[in-house]
Enzyme design. Sequence first.
Site, PDB file in Angstrom:
ATOM      1  N   ASP A  79       0.794  -1.230   0.000  1.00  0.00           N
ATOM      2  CA  ASP A  79       0.000   0.000   0.000  1.00  0.00           C
ATOM      3  C   ASP A  79       0.828   1.283   0.000  1.00  0.00           C
ATOM      4  O   ASP A  79       1.970   1.308   0.477  1.00  0.00           O
ATOM      5  CB  ASP A  79      -0.895   0.041   1.243  1.00  0.00           C
ATOM      6  CG  ASP A  79      -2.116  -0.842   1.119  1.00  0.00           C
ATOM      7  OD1 ASP A  79      -2.105  -1.766   0.269  1.00  0.00           O
ATOM      8  OD2 ASP A  79      -3.078  -0.625   1.874  1.00  0.00           O
ATOM      9  N   ASP A  80       0.178   2.342  -0.517  1.00  0.00           N
ATOM     10  CA  ASP A  80       0.542   3.751  -0.335  1.00  0.00           C
ATOM     11  C   ASP A  80       1.562   4.289  -1.319  1.00  0.00           C
ATOM     12  O   ASP A  80       1.830   5.486  -1.319  1.00  0.00           O
ATOM     13  CB  ASP A  80       1.039   4.042   1.088  1.00  0.00           C
ATOM     14  CG  ASP A  80      -0.030   3.821   2.146  1.00  0.00           C
ATOM     15  OD1 ASP A  80      -1.155   3.420   1.784  1.00  0.00           O
ATOM     16  OD2 ASP A  80       0.267   4.040   3.331  1.00  0.00           O
ATOM     17  N   HIS A 130      -6.210   3.300  -4.252  1.00  0.00           N
ATOM     18  CA  HIS A 130      -6.162   3.614  -2.816  1.00  0.00           C
ATOM     19  C   HIS A 130      -6.496   5.080  -2.567  1.00  0.00           C
ATOM     20  O   HIS A 130      -6.048   5.662  -1.590  1.00  0.00           O
ATOM     21  CB  HIS A 130      -4.772   3.270  -2.280  1.00  0.00           C
ATOM     22  CG  HIS A 130      -4.719   2.934  -0.818  1.00  0.00           C
ATOM     23  ND1 HIS A 130      -5.758   2.336  -0.130  1.00  0.00           N
ATOM     24  CD2 HIS A 130      -3.722   3.113   0.106  1.00  0.00           C
ATOM     25  CE1 HIS A 130      -5.400   2.157   1.131  1.00  0.00           C
ATOM     26  NE2 HIS A 130      -4.181   2.631   1.294  1.00  0.00           N
ATOM     27  N   HIS A 134      -5.433   9.366   0.393  1.00  0.00           N
ATOM     28  CA  HIS A 134      -5.373   8.496   1.574  1.00  0.00           C
ATOM     29  C   HIS A 134      -5.997   9.160   2.801  1.00  0.00           C
ATOM     30  O   HIS A 134      -5.397   9.215   3.878  1.00  0.00           O
ATOM     31  CB  HIS A 134      -3.937   8.076   1.865  1.00  0.00           C
ATOM     32  CG  HIS A 134      -3.838   6.847   2.725  1.00  0.00           C
ATOM     33  ND1 HIS A 134      -4.058   6.862   4.077  1.00  0.00           N
ATOM     34  CD2 HIS A 134      -3.542   5.562   2.416  1.00  0.00           C
ATOM     35  CE1 HIS A 134      -3.898   5.647   4.577  1.00  0.00           C
ATOM     36  NE2 HIS A 134      -3.590   4.833   3.572  1.00  0.00           N
ATOM     37  N   HIS A 226       3.489  -2.052   3.287  1.00  0.00           N
ATOM     38  CA  HIS A 226       3.538  -0.719   2.681  1.00  0.00           C
ATOM     39  C   HIS A 226       4.880  -0.496   1.996  1.00  0.00           C
ATOM     40  O   HIS A 226       5.911  -0.974   2.471  1.00  0.00           O
ATOM     41  CB  HIS A 226       3.340   0.374   3.741  1.00  0.00           C
ATOM     42  CG  HIS A 226       2.002   0.344   4.410  1.00  0.00           C
ATOM     43  ND1 HIS A 226       1.712  -0.518   5.461  1.00  0.00           N
ATOM     44  CD2 HIS A 226       0.878   1.056   4.188  1.00  0.00           C
ATOM     45  CE1 HIS A 226       0.457  -0.328   5.843  1.00  0.00           C
ATOM     46  NE2 HIS A 226      -0.061   0.626   5.098  1.00  0.00           N
TER      47      HIS A 226
END
Length: 258
Positions: A79-80, A130, A134, A226
């Site tokens: 993620d991210d 995503h 965020h 991440h």
Amino acid sequence: MARHRGRGWHGRLLAAALGVTAVAAATSMWSAQANPTAARQPKAPVSVPDSPDRKVAEVSKEIVHASDRGPQGVNITIDDGPDPAWTPQVLQLLKENDTKATFCMVGTQAEAHPDLVKDVVAAGHRLCNHTVSHDTTMDTKSEAYQSKQILDAERMITKASGGVRPEYYRAPGGAFTPYSRELAASRGMRPLGWNVDSKDFERPGADAMVATVKSEISNGPTVLFHDAGGDRSQTVAALREVLPWLREQGYSFGFPVR
């Protein structure tokens, strides 16, 4: 799955994206579906992102955790990112361990690093939306705001990839709503949860992350790591140990069911 609130890095992203989301104002986690009967506001008008692939096949709006490799499958999710310091290292580890993963990308990061998005796609991994910035409080915001975050990110990621659309949608911090799930599904993005949170965002040490995965993998196949948001060296170290260990235990790596 605990929400990851109060992150300075994402706060700065959100601040940077407010100029985008303000236009919309002028114009959970997988368990969040536990309250689907809550009162809802009338749906905001939804604009379809400009794309040659405007018509897409709708998928299930239910949050997925299962692996397409069956009971012994594992879904590695990252993620991210993408991030120029850490994404290449994660990609190299995945390559060395013959592992495919799903990269849940933040729209502003994808827009800033399109070459990395293309590298992810070229290596056979899948893309996940995503959102633009965020915002882990998305489930408290208007449907117009949710729509802007999801659809703008879809467009940004698709453009950065050279035309490859995200196949999943993961709400920041698990902040799903019935509306966001329905919207994502209507755009062909299956809502994606997780079963095992490595807690790598808290930087507890690589050994602690590895121990978490080993002790919780029986909870389900989808594991959260991440590749952005700060120093991810502990994540890289944990993946270096976790990936071969999972294979030694008889697991195979796949993608979330769509």
